[in-house]
Enzyme design. Structure first.
Site: not given
Ligand SMILES: NC(=O)c1ccc[n+]([C@@H]2O[C@H](COP(=O)([O-])OP(=O)(O)OC[C@H]3O[C@@H](n4cnc5c(N)ncnc54)[C@H](O)[C@@H]3O)[C@@H](O)[C@H]2O)c1
Length: 264
Positions: A143, A157
């Protein structure tokens, strides 16, 4: 890794958001895809769309908190494609909005299990395969703000994403001597419009089913994040920071620590 075509790219958390956008971007480059996610129906729908567009796709329901699921995924990857060249350890969840005093140990365990141990399980399952290739790459989704500083009302988180960044940096340092042909990238997104805020439906025992309708939020488009991530992989670059201003937080933190000042 300049040549992406025909490479096998493995992505966890591939049914939504950044993981799905990565899958689409790798498919556009001619990669073969291994898609893993907890949510079986959206995962299969995404795989169907990508296959219809001409991609070779293996999709497998996977819970990254279970080491055996990742071991099974690596075995079926080898059976299907004979190799894996790119690993994107991307699945993640959040529990934003609660003070530390309102969080139970089980809340912490869930976030740390998915975000930290999920990445560890993926590395354990795929690193030996990646090291055996002529060229390979690991990208871990950390992140920006979450990894660079502690955040109020998002402590599990932040703690998990600080650990993920540290893990990724340790991996980078180790592989420089152990296996220099395996590149490492820390993907550090700022706010991205994904389903992350709906994470609680993915919690074991959640009231709402995991495959419930998708929530969208504000932020950068996931496809833009995927483009930045692929550029970092192509250039074998460690940092992929989507919001450059997040880097200022790291600098300020270093200055505060050095001067003995309280956190800004
Ligand atoms: N969206 C943001 O603003 C943001 C910012 C910084 C970091 N991130 C990181 O990006 C990554 C992707 O997240 P995103 O934003 O696309 O969110 P998202 O919720 O759209 O995607 C996350 C995916 O992970 C899957 N998931 C959750 N728990 C799981 C498990 N136990 N086993 C397998 N799959 C699982 C979900 O079903 C989902 O498809 C994450 O690591 C998140 O922390 C996101």
């Amino acid at each position: 890794m300049r040549q992406l075509a025909e490479r096998v790219a493995v992505i966890t958390g591939a049914a939504h958001g950044i993981g799905l956008a990565l899958a689409e971007a790798f498919a556009a480059e001619g990669c073969r895809l291994v898609l893993a996610d907890l949510e079986a129906h959206p995962l299969e729908a995404a795989a169907g769309r990508l296959r219809a567009a001409g991609a070779q796709v293996l999709a497998m329901p996977t819970d990254v908190t279970r080491e055996g699921d990742l071991q099974a995924l690596s075995a079926i990857t080898i059976d299907t494609f004979g190799a894996a060249h790119i690993l994107c350890a991307n699945a993640g969840v959040t529990l934003a909005g609660r003070p530390i005093s309102a969080l139970a140990a089980a809340d912490w365990r869930w976030i740390l299990d998915v975000n930290v141990m999920g990445a560890v399980h993926a590395l354990n399952a795929f690193l030996p395969i990646l090291k055996a290739q002529d060229e390979a790459h690991v990208m871990v989704t950390a992140s920006g703000v979450g990894s660079f500083t502690g955040s109020a009302f998002n402590a599990p988180y932040s703690a998990s994403k600080a650990a993920v960044l540290s893990l990724t940096e340790s991996l980078y340092r180790e592989l420089r001597t152990e296996a220099p042909h395996v590149g490492v990238t820390a993907l550090c997104p700022g706010a991205v419009a994904t389903t992350l805020r709906a994470s609680e439906r993915r919690r074991p025992g959640a009231a709402r089913p995991a495959d419930a309708a998708t929530a969208r939020e504000h932020g950068l488009r996931a496809s833009a994040v995927a483009d930045m991530a692929l550029a970092a992989i192509r250039e074998t670059r460690f940092w992929a920071i989507t919001h450059p201003e997040d880097g200022d937080i790291l600098e300020q933190r270093g200055r505060d620590a050095r001067a003995g000042r309280d956190p800004s």
